[in-house]
Every structure is written in structure tokens, then in C-alpha cells.
Design an enzyme around this catalytic site. Sequence first.
Site, PDB file in Angstrom:
ATOM      1  N   HIS A 115      -1.096  -0.229   3.500  1.00  0.00           N
ATOM      2  CA  HIS A 115      -2.333  -0.172   4.288  1.00  0.00           C
ATOM      3  C   HIS A 115      -2.686   1.280   4.649  1.00  0.00           C
ATOM      4  O   HIS A 115      -3.840   1.706   4.534  1.00  0.00           O
ATOM      5  CB  HIS A 115      -2.155  -1.005   5.560  1.00  0.00           C
ATOM      6  CG  HIS A 115      -3.419  -1.151   6.362  1.00  0.00           C
ATOM      7  ND1 HIS A 115      -4.458  -1.976   5.977  1.00  0.00           N
ATOM      8  CD2 HIS A 115      -3.814  -0.545   7.523  1.00  0.00           C
ATOM      9  CE1 HIS A 115      -5.441  -1.878   6.869  1.00  0.00           C
ATOM     10  NE2 HIS A 115      -5.070  -1.024   7.813  1.00  0.00           N
ATOM     11  N   ASN A 161      21.298   9.550 -19.257  1.00  0.00           N
ATOM     12  CA  ASN A 161      22.366   9.635 -20.243  1.00  0.00           C
ATOM     13  C   ASN A 161      23.507   8.682 -19.894  1.00  0.00           C
ATOM     14  O   ASN A 161      24.029   7.965 -20.750  1.00  0.00           O
ATOM     15  CB  ASN A 161      22.858  11.083 -20.307  1.00  0.00           C
ATOM     16  CG  ASN A 161      23.615  11.371 -21.577  1.00  0.00           C
ATOM     17  OD1 ASN A 161      24.793  11.052 -21.667  1.00  0.00           O
ATOM     18  ND2 ASN A 161      22.958  11.957 -22.557  1.00  0.00           N
ATOM     19  N   GLU A 166      -2.150  -5.027  -1.276  1.00  0.00           N
ATOM     20  CA  GLU A 166      -2.176  -5.547   0.105  1.00  0.00           C
ATOM     21  C   GLU A 166      -2.426  -7.054   0.122  1.00  0.00           C
ATOM     22  O   GLU A 166      -1.795  -7.783   0.881  1.00  0.00           O
ATOM     23  CB  GLU A 166      -3.316  -4.861   0.878  1.00  0.00           C
ATOM     24  CG  GLU A 166      -2.872  -3.821   1.858  1.00  0.00           C
ATOM     25  CD  GLU A 166      -4.051  -3.369   2.713  1.00  0.00           C
ATOM     26  OE1 GLU A 166      -3.827  -3.163   3.903  1.00  0.00           O
ATOM     27  OE2 GLU A 166      -5.171  -3.237   2.210  1.00  0.00           O
TER      28      GLU A 166
END
Length: 680
Positions: A46, A415, A68
Amino acid sequence: MEMNQYLSMFIDESREHLQALNDNMLKLEASPEDIGIVQTIFRSAHTLKGMSATMGFEDLASLTHEMENVLDLVRNHKLAMNPFIFDAIFKSLDSLEAMVEDIINGGTGKADVSAIVATLKSIVSGDYEKGGAAAGQPASSSAGAAELDEFQFSILMQSLESGHQVYYLKVSVQDTCVLKAARAYMVFDVLEQNGEVVQSTPSVEDIEKEKFDKSFTVYYLSQLSAEELEKRAGSISEIEYVEVEKLDADSLKRKMEPKPAASAQAAAAKAEAAPAAAAPAKAESAAPKPAAGGAPVASRTIRVDIERLDVLMNLFSELLIDRVRLEQLASEVRRNDLTETVEHMARVSSDLQNIVLKLRMVPVDTVFNRFPRMVRDLAKSLDKKVDLIVTGAETELDRTVIDEIGDPLVHLLRNSVDHGVETIPDRIAAGKPETGTVHLRAFHSGNHVFIEIEDDGKGINRDKVLGTALKKGVVTQEQAKTLTDEEVYMLLFASGFSTAEVISDISGRGVGLDVVKTKIESLGGRVQVESKLGIGTKFSVQLPLTLSIISAMLVRLGAEKYAIPLSSIVETSVIRKESVRWVQGNPMMDFRGGIIPLVSLSKLFDVPGYSEADEDETEIVVIKKGDKLAAIMIDEFIGQQEIVLKSLGKYLTNLFAVSGATILGDGQVALIVDTNALIK
């Protein structure tokens, strides 16, 4: 200038909110039933939406708004989290991060987010469970028809009978519209000037409070023609379309008949609109106490340009050098009032020193906090199970190093997850738990910070690495015969080693590692590898604290002075010549039930006019690196002192066992010993 200031604030705060959203989404994935976490996520979204709208970044604001809507249903128990919804919100966060990065790089922050918006809309409507065919599409004109009650229906029927025209309107605002409520108000203003609104879905009050997605429907009485109505309402900016349907008695009755499709859509509209009513009240009640929600407290912090801190640090280092000089002069002059003043100045400058130091230091957590999400996504894409365990995230490092270290660590972590940790079947076959573990650690040692990435994967195959290095001409046959395991593993960092062949030969170990080594060394650091086949691999990155102020022991070697960081000293002592043991030609000494190596600084630095060999007994400093110990032989202790660690510049780089220099009170320069380099 003012706009740039606001943009800088927006960038910093949006990064913080996006990081908080990522962190809390990972927590929610582990505890999907915890509505408290959903509330925190909703507040961050928000706030981010409001900031984006204020700055005019419409795509950011509209995407966050769709997020939202989903979160609103979840926090009001109208929707349960599941893997599809988690992935959709994580993808939304990725899009938001990409848009913020675009803004940082001078772009507009615009992006095509229609696909992810459609996915979020389909979650709100429930269509995603039916295959999502209707996701993001405008509802048919009958949507919301069942919202008419008997009283409103009778009014409309009476109006038809008395010759009035009855219309059913569907109005949709554009996806990019930020102030939807304002546009809706303008539509209602046009309608009320030319007729009477009988009913709207959602209600007028909800629409004014922006509690609707992008469209609303209206039953309306007017003398205007359908074409005129469509023209007037559609002329308002940011209105995507206006559908006008003229109703007669039969079509009005059909609107009142419950239809399965219409009912489902109306229910979805209700589900979307109803929980939204709670949002403003929650936001308002939380506003005076932002700390309770875990959000940053803006009024308690200010943002300072890093260049100003550099200037402050340099000025303070000059002040510290003058303080040491004053202390020396006061001890020679021996006047009480001068001594008292200098002592007071020393106390004040000591407090100031602590504050200045802390201003530049940033916890490595600011880099580490994005890795849990990265590891989660990578493991999921590789169909592996990986736990990332982070320790020492509170360890502080200079801001300039923090800004640069992120990419090398990403390479090393990828990796480990990609090529270190085995697949689930391989781990089970090797008698290991199906979930692999990657440890990410940070800790201080001397005037350095160490960052370790250790996996419990398959380790590095020494013979394959060496075979590839010989094939690529990285080493010769003669050199290969004398290399230790650690030296072989370091071949992974050689440029030219990162090829497609490496990927097949040694399971990808080495991809991009030459870049990692170059970057770390450019920061004045170094990287090492330890590995055991079948057990795992550990990458260790050593980084300097760079420009800093440290406590050090000043020592003398003949006419030369050196500084040893106090944090790496275990103790000081004296050793007699006959107590020195020689093991394979190397001097050693007994220390607390064990044997540790003796290092001659005078030989190491080729000090003129002094040699420990001429002395019957020698003072020593016992130093540590992790759990390893060694002893340094010196001529004489001068004493403990606060010193300013200064770089030796771009010409004197990679000096062995020297991490920098300092200026002493008498104007002399003392080299700072890098004790970590003395212990293998």
C-alpha cells in the site's frame, strides 16, 4: 534539484519496501496461515503504491494495486495462499524491481505488465482455477445485474411505464489511471447533471473511496440518447470505455434473473469490494504508529550522500593525527592545564571517532537480504531442495565495499546451488538428506571481514580440474606435478577457464569465477577455495575494512615502526633463543600445549640495521586468523594507539602482508601489518 531529492528518496524507500516484501513473502511461504505476515505485506504494498502514484510512476502503482487486491482477499480470509498465488506475487515483485531499476538508470519506469496484471485479476475473480480464460477481460454487460433490489427494480419499471428512458452503463477506467476515484467522480457528475442514478455497483460511497478494481456499473434514468451518454461520459480522460445499454421492460426483467455466470462474477465483485472496506481504516489506524507494523520510521532517519561521509572521514583522520601529536607535545611540556585540556580533547575525539566510524559502516545484511529469495527461485527452477543458512549478517563493512561485493557473492552462491548441491536423487543415492545446505557466513578478523559460502554438495574433482587446466594451457605438465589441492582449486579462477567444456567436465565449477576474483582483488581482497570430494566446497572471501580507524599495537624494528591490528592479537610475550624449535628448517615455538610457527618481520620486510638473530631473547606478538595461530618476532613494543588506516594508493597495490599505512603523531609513516597474510 528538489525533484532529484524526492526521486532519491523514492528510490531508497522503494528498495526498502521491495526488500521487505520479498523477505515477508518468504516468511509467508513457510507459514501460509499467518495473517499477521499478510497484514505487514499489505501495508508495504500500500505504501509503495502511494509513493509510486505520487511520483507519477503509473505502471508501478497499477501493478502494486493489483497485488493489493489479492492480498486484501487473503488477509480477510476470502482467499487461501497456494503455490500459484505465491509465484504470481513473486513475479509481480520481480517486475516492480525491474521498473525501479529502470528509474534508477534514468528511465521512466514504464513496462508492459499486462500479463502479470491479468494473472492477478484472475486470482481475484477465481478464474485462474478454471484455467484463467477470463483473466483480465471485461465482464459481460450483465455482470452485477443481480445487485438490483426489489425497490430499485420497481422504481425502474415505473419510470419505463411513465415514458422515461432507462439505461444500464458499464464504465471502465484505464489500467494506467492512478486517481480512479477522481475519474469516477467526474463520470457521476456528468450523469447527475443529465439524469438520475438509481443504483451503482459498487456503491457510490465505495467508488468515491476507490474501493473498486477498474470498472463499475450504473442503472440510470435520463432523457439523453444512448449515443450522447456514451459520448459525454467517454470524453473524460483516462476512461477506457463506456458501454451503454438501453433497457425495456423485458430486458430489465432479464437483468433480475439470476444467471450462473453473472452470479459468479457478482460474487467475485463482492469479494473484491467487501474486504477493501477494511483497508483505509487499517491504514489510518496504523499511520500514527508505523513502527508497530515493522515499516521504516522515516522521521528517525536521514539520508546522507556518501561523498560527504568521505570528506568527514578524511577531516577526522587529520584531527586524530593532530591529537596524537598534541598528546606527545603535552607529555614533553608537562603543564597541568595543557595536559588536562589534551586529555579532555582525547576523550571527546574518542567518542566522535566511534560515531564517525559507525556512520560509514553498513551491516552486510544489506547485501545478504536478497539472497534467500534468489536461492529459493534457483533451487525451484533446478528442482532441488536447498536451505540457505545465514550467520553474521550484522557484521559491518565499509559502504564502498558493500556496494561492490553483491555481484561476486551472487556468482559464488549460484555456483554452490547450481553446481555444488546435487539433485535430490543423487543426494539420496549418496546417503545425504534430500535437502542440501548452503551456509553464508560473515565475521571480522583483524582489520578484515571474511565472507564464507560453504555447501554440502559433491565437492570439486581435483583430477578433472587439473585435466581441463592442462588442456587449456593454463598450467604446464611440470607445474601440474607440484601443485597442492588448494592451488589446483584456485585454477578455477584463471581467465579462460570459463568455457562450455568446463561445464561438462567439472559440472560448471568455474563459470564466471574469473570475474569474481578480479572484482574482489580490485577491492583489495582475496578469495580462497577449500573442497573435499563428495563432502562439499567452501569459498572464502577476505575483504579489507578500507578507510577506517582501528586500535593497533605499535612496534619497532630497528629504526622502523609498524602497526599490528589489536583485534588480531591474542597476547604478547618474550621468547629466548634456546626455546625456538626448528621443524623442516622453519622456526616454531611451544604455545599453550601446541606448536605454532614463528615469523620474522625483519626478514619479511628486509629491515635494515636489525635482526632477531643477534638477540638472546625476542619479544613476540601471538596473532590469530580464525582458529589458526602464529607468532611475530619484533624488536620493541611502543604501545597501543588509535590509528587511521590509509590506503597506499593505486601504485603500491598487492603488497604482501601490508594492508595500508598510518601517519603517527611525530609525522612518521608506519606500515600496517596484514596479519591474515602471515597465516596460511
